[in-house]
Design a protein around this motif. Structure first.
Motif, PDB file in Angstrom:
ATOM      1  N   VAL A  55       5.637  10.024  -6.893  1.00  0.00           N
ATOM      2  CA  VAL A  55       6.897  10.283  -7.594  1.00  0.00           C
ATOM      3  C   VAL A  55       6.661  10.364  -9.106  1.00  0.00           C
ATOM      4  O   VAL A  55       7.185  11.256  -9.786  1.00  0.00           O
ATOM      5  CB  VAL A  55       7.926   9.195  -7.254  1.00  0.00           C
ATOM      6  N   GLU A  56       5.843   9.458  -9.628  1.00  0.00           N
ATOM      7  CA  GLU A  56       5.575   9.444 -11.070  1.00  0.00           C
ATOM      8  C   GLU A  56       4.862  10.710 -11.532  1.00  0.00           C
ATOM      9  O   GLU A  56       5.013  11.132 -12.686  1.00  0.00           O
ATOM     10  CB  GLU A  56       4.718   8.226 -11.426  1.00  0.00           C
ATOM     11  N   ASN A  57       4.091  11.338 -10.638  1.00  0.00           N
ATOM     12  CA  ASN A  57       3.287  12.499 -11.015  1.00  0.00           C
ATOM     13  C   ASN A  57       3.808  13.808 -10.429  1.00  0.00           C
ATOM     14  O   ASN A  57       3.126  14.835 -10.510  1.00  0.00           O
ATOM     15  CB  ASN A  57       1.831  12.271 -10.596  1.00  0.00           C
ATOM     16  N   GLY A  58       5.003  13.779  -9.857  1.00  0.00           N
ATOM     17  CA  GLY A  58       5.599  15.004  -9.357  1.00  0.00           C
ATOM     18  C   GLY A  58       4.902  15.594  -8.150  1.00  0.00           C
ATOM     19  O   GLY A  58       4.900  16.818  -7.968  1.00  0.00           O
ATOM     20  N   LEU A  59       4.333  14.739  -7.303  1.00  0.00           N
ATOM     21  CA  LEU A  59       3.616  15.190  -6.115  1.00  0.00           C
ATOM     22  C   LEU A  59       4.459  14.964  -4.867  1.00  0.00           C
ATOM     23  O   LEU A  59       5.205  13.987  -4.778  1.00  0.00           O
ATOM     24  CB  LEU A  59       2.297  14.425  -5.968  1.00  0.00           C
ATOM     25  N   ASP A  60       4.323  15.865  -3.900  1.00  0.00           N
ATOM     26  CA  ASP A  60       4.941  15.644  -2.600  1.00  0.00           C
ATOM     27  C   ASP A  60       4.137  14.611  -1.822  1.00  0.00           C
ATOM     28  O   ASP A  60       2.965  14.343  -2.137  1.00  0.00           O
ATOM     29  CB  ASP A  60       5.006  16.946  -1.799  1.00  0.00           C
ATOM     30  N   VAL A  61       4.751  14.043  -0.782  1.00  0.00           N
ATOM     31  CA  VAL A  61       4.083  13.039   0.052  1.00  0.00           C
ATOM     32  C   VAL A  61       4.194  13.457   1.511  1.00  0.00           C
ATOM     33  O   VAL A  61       5.271  13.814   1.992  1.00  0.00           O
ATOM     34  CB  VAL A  61       4.700  11.641  -0.114  1.00  0.00           C
ATOM     35  N   ARG A  62       3.061  13.392   2.189  1.00  0.00           N
ATOM     36  CA  ARG A  62       3.006  13.612   3.634  1.00  0.00           C
ATOM     37  C   ARG A  62       2.765  12.260   4.302  1.00  0.00           C
ATOM     38  O   ARG A  62       1.819  11.545   3.959  1.00  0.00           O
ATOM     39  CB  ARG A  62       1.887  14.593   3.973  1.00  0.00           C
TER      40      ARG A  62
ATOM     41  N   ARG B  88      11.757  10.673  -0.099  1.00  0.00           N
ATOM     42  CA  ARG B  88      10.534  10.665  -0.911  1.00  0.00           C
ATOM     43  C   ARG B  88       9.302  11.115  -0.127  1.00  0.00           C
ATOM     44  O   ARG B  88       8.310  11.526  -0.741  1.00  0.00           O
ATOM     45  CB  ARG B  88      10.300   9.263  -1.491  1.00  0.00           C
ATOM     46  N   VAL B  89       9.351  11.038   1.189  1.00  0.00           N
ATOM     47  CA  VAL B  89       8.292  11.580   2.041  1.00  0.00           C
ATOM     48  C   VAL B  89       8.877  12.777   2.775  1.00  0.00           C
ATOM     49  O   VAL B  89       9.826  12.644   3.544  1.00  0.00           O
ATOM     50  CB  VAL B  89       7.776  10.520   3.030  1.00  0.00           C
ATOM     51  N   SER B  90       8.306  13.955   2.527  1.00  0.00           N
ATOM     52  CA  SER B  90       8.926  15.189   3.006  1.00  0.00           C
ATOM     53  C   SER B  90       8.522  15.560   4.423  1.00  0.00           C
ATOM     54  O   SER B  90       9.243  16.313   5.088  1.00  0.00           O
ATOM     55  CB  SER B  90       8.575  16.345   2.061  1.00  0.00           C
ATOM     56  N   SER B  91       7.383  15.078   4.902  1.00  0.00           N
ATOM     57  CA  SER B  91       6.935  15.417   6.254  1.00  0.00           C
ATOM     58  C   SER B  91       6.144  14.259   6.836  1.00  0.00           C
ATOM     59  O   SER B  91       5.577  13.443   6.096  1.00  0.00           O
ATOM     60  CB  SER B  91       6.076  16.694   6.251  1.00  0.00           C
ATOM     61  N   TRP B  92       6.125  14.195   8.166  1.00  0.00           N
ATOM     62  CA  TRP B  92       5.459  13.090   8.865  1.00  0.00           C
ATOM     63  C   TRP B  92       4.617  13.627  10.023  1.00  0.00           C
ATOM     64  O   TRP B  92       5.060  14.501  10.770  1.00  0.00           O
ATOM     65  CB  TRP B  92       6.488  12.108   9.446  1.00  0.00           C
ATOM     66  N   ASP B  93       3.413  13.073  10.160  1.00  0.00           N
ATOM     67  CA  ASP B  93       2.650  13.232  11.399  1.00  0.00           C
ATOM     68  C   ASP B  93       3.229  12.237  12.398  1.00  0.00           C
ATOM     69  O   ASP B  93       2.863  11.062  12.402  1.00  0.00           O
ATOM     70  CB  ASP B  93       1.162  12.944  11.165  1.00  0.00           C
ATOM     71  N   VAL B  94       4.136  12.713  13.228  1.00  0.00           N
ATOM     72  CA  VAL B  94       4.785  11.828  14.192  1.00  0.00           C
ATOM     73  C   VAL B  94       3.832  11.502  15.330  1.00  0.00           C
ATOM     74  O   VAL B  94       3.714  10.349  15.760  1.00  0.00           O
ATOM     75  CB  VAL B  94       6.082  12.471  14.728  1.00  0.00           C
ATOM     76  N   ILE B  95       3.145  12.507  15.833  1.00  0.00           N
ATOM     77  CA  ILE B  95       2.194  12.342  16.940  1.00  0.00           C
ATOM     78  C   ILE B  95       0.815  12.713  16.432  1.00  0.00           C
ATOM     79  O   ILE B  95       0.596  13.834  15.955  1.00  0.00           O
ATOM     80  CB  ILE B  95       2.567  13.246  18.131  1.00  0.00           C
ATOM     81  N   ASN B  96      -0.126  11.799  16.530  1.00  0.00           N
ATOM     82  CA  ASN B  96      -1.478  12.040  16.038  1.00  0.00           C
ATOM     83  C   ASN B  96      -2.465  12.013  17.204  1.00  0.00           C
ATOM     84  O   ASN B  96      -2.535  11.033  17.942  1.00  0.00           O
ATOM     85  CB  ASN B  96      -1.866  10.972  15.008  1.00  0.00           C
TER      86      ASN B  96
ATOM     87  N   GLY C 162       0.806  -1.220   0.000  1.00  0.00           N
ATOM     88  CA  GLY C 162       0.000   0.000   0.000  1.00  0.00           C
ATOM     89  C   GLY C 162       0.837   1.267   0.000  1.00  0.00           C
ATOM     90  O   GLY C 162       0.647   2.145  -0.866  1.00  0.00           O
ATOM     91  N   PRO C 163       1.773   1.415   0.953  1.00  0.00           N
ATOM     92  CA  PRO C 163       2.612   2.617   0.935  1.00  0.00           C
ATOM     93  C   PRO C 163       3.391   2.795  -0.366  1.00  0.00           C
ATOM     94  O   PRO C 163       3.528   3.914  -0.863  1.00  0.00           O
ATOM     95  CB  PRO C 163       3.552   2.386   2.122  1.00  0.00           C
ATOM     96  N   ASP C 164       3.887   1.698  -0.933  1.00  0.00           N
ATOM     97  CA  ASP C 164       4.605   1.814  -2.206  1.00  0.00           C
ATOM     98  C   ASP C 164       3.695   2.330  -3.313  1.00  0.00           C
ATOM     99  O   ASP C 164       4.118   3.114  -4.177  1.00  0.00           O
ATOM    100  CB  ASP C 164       5.191   0.466  -2.619  1.00  0.00           C
ATOM    101  N   THR C 165       2.435   1.876  -3.315  1.00  0.00           N
ATOM    102  CA  THR C 165       1.486   2.361  -4.319  1.00  0.00           C
ATOM    103  C   THR C 165       1.338   3.872  -4.246  1.00  0.00           C
ATOM    104  O   THR C 165       1.351   4.571  -5.270  1.00  0.00           O
ATOM    105  CB  THR C 165       0.117   1.683  -4.127  1.00  0.00           C
ATOM    106  N   VAL C 166       1.203   4.394  -3.027  1.00  0.00           N
ATOM    107  CA  VAL C 166       1.024   5.841  -2.843  1.00  0.00           C
ATOM    108  C   VAL C 166       2.282   6.603  -3.227  1.00  0.00           C
ATOM    109  O   VAL C 166       2.242   7.580  -3.990  1.00  0.00           O
ATOM    110  CB  VAL C 166       0.636   6.143  -1.381  1.00  0.00           C
ATOM    111  N   VAL C 167       3.416   6.176  -2.707  1.00  0.00           N
ATOM    112  CA  VAL C 167       4.660   6.907  -2.943  1.00  0.00           C
ATOM    113  C   VAL C 167       5.079   6.814  -4.400  1.00  0.00           C
ATOM    114  O   VAL C 167       5.504   7.820  -4.999  1.00  0.00           O
ATOM    115  CB  VAL C 167       5.763   6.392  -1.996  1.00  0.00           C
TER     116      VAL C 167
END
Length: 344
Positions: free
Chosen positions: A94-101, A143-151, A85-90
């Motif tokens: 990457v293929e479409n030039g989008l950032d990932v959170r 490839r992932v520029s930011s993370w919700d570390v604490i939710n 699943g995560p690979d599908t999103v990332v």
């Protein structure tokens, strides 16, 4: 003024046609304003539905994995990771030039049974945290520029920290420990605390502000806060920008991280039109705040929304309807981006 310039100016200030912004228009406007316009994506339609993929690529600049990076999906058994699943999103991003959170590392919900039902001392739980972060952040570093570390560290409607596995085992310092650990694993990633019911001022928002201030004073690597923005139609606070600005004044980035505006049923045409104005107001509030880094809509279309299941009697929360047709909410965001410039 040339005819070309006049046409360009009118395109920014006149109301949008019912068909919605052209493909690529919203990303171009968001980029020109220096913010991300993101969307949470579900794995199955992202993998299997070309029309769904086109909506994402044509109208947004970043993506967040709605569920597939949460602990129960990515590590269903200790030491066994499911990257499909995560690979599908990332890979799509990457293929479409989008950032990932990245969403999310520590949360009290959607934990696998081996974690939620286990018994750990402090050292054992910290070891589990590090194993998880090294695997997840390490795999997507760069490839992932930011993370919700604490939710959602606070209780639903109050300023108290929520009792959970992390707090009960590691004390309230678990937040600082997790942020520090995530920074050690990926020093380039922007690290966030993500919370709901903090969009307007109040005791819970004050508690988040106090927590962020304390962490910064201690030198803990916190880079931003996400105010989720799960609104009921008619409840977008008038002081949203002012509340965001106080976090920005601390030197933190701040973003609306999970925007939707659910409408009580029966959903009327008038309510959908008013919802468009609410989406416009939220994006305008972000543009008023110097360090508002963006707005992320929590879902692509009403066909794949979490709202009807979790809030029975409410629906129609997103900018595209179940048939993937644009709604006034999409036009509202375009209007805000077209009219409002960032403060210098």
């Amino acid at each position: 003024m040339s005819l070309v310039v006049i046409v360009a100016v009118l395109a920014l200030v006149l109301p949008r046609a019912e068909g919605g912004p052209d493909p690529g228009e919203l990303p171009a406007l968001a980029s020109s304003r220096g913010i991300e316009l993101g969307v949470a994506v579900a794995v199955d339609p992202l993998r299997d539905d070309p029309a769904y993929r086109d909506l994402v690529a044509d109208h947004y600049t970043s993506v967040t994995a709605e569920n597939t990076m949460k602990w129960e999906h990515v590590q269903p058994e200790r030491g066994r990771f499911d990257w499909s699943g995560p690979d599908t999103v990332v890979d799509f991003a990457v293929e479409n030039g989008l950032d990932v959170r990245g969403h999310t590392l520590l949360w009290h919900n959607q934990q696998p049974a081996w974690l939620s039902e286990g018994s750990y001392d402090a050292d054992g739980l910290r070891a589990i945290m590090r194993e998880h972060m090294e695997a997840l952040l390490g795999r997507y570093q760069g490839r992932v520029s930011s993370w919700d570390v604490i939710n959602e560290p606070f209780v639903d409607d109050g300023p108290e920290l929520r009792g959970n596995l992390w707090l009960d085992t590691l004390s309230e310092d678990y937040i600082a420990q997790a942020l520090t650990m995530a920074h050690e694993v990926d020093p380039e990633a922007e690290l966030y605390i993500n919370e709901f019911n903090v969009e307007g001022p109040g005791p819970k928002a004050d508690a988040l502000y106090a927590l962020a201030s304390d962490l910064l004073e201690r030198g803990v690597p916190l880079h931003g806060v996400g105010l989720q923005g799960h609104f009921v139609h008619g409840t977008v606070p008038d002081d949203l920008a002012r509340n965001m600005a106080r976090f920005s004044d601390l030197g933190l980035d701040v973003e609306i991280s999970e925007l939707d505006v659910r409408i009580p049923e029966p959903v009327t045409e008038a309510a959908v039109a008013e919802q468009g104005e609410e989406y416009r107001r939220v994006v305008e509030a972000c543009l008023e705040v110097e360090r508002c880094s963006g707005v992320t809509v929590w879902g692509v279309t009403d066909a794949h929304s979490w709202i009807p299941e979790w809030f029975p009697g409410h629906d129609a929360a997103l900018p595209f309807d179940p048939s993937y047709r644009p709604k006034p909410a999409l036009n509202g965001m375009a209007e805000a981006l077209g009219r409002r410039r960032r403060p210098s």
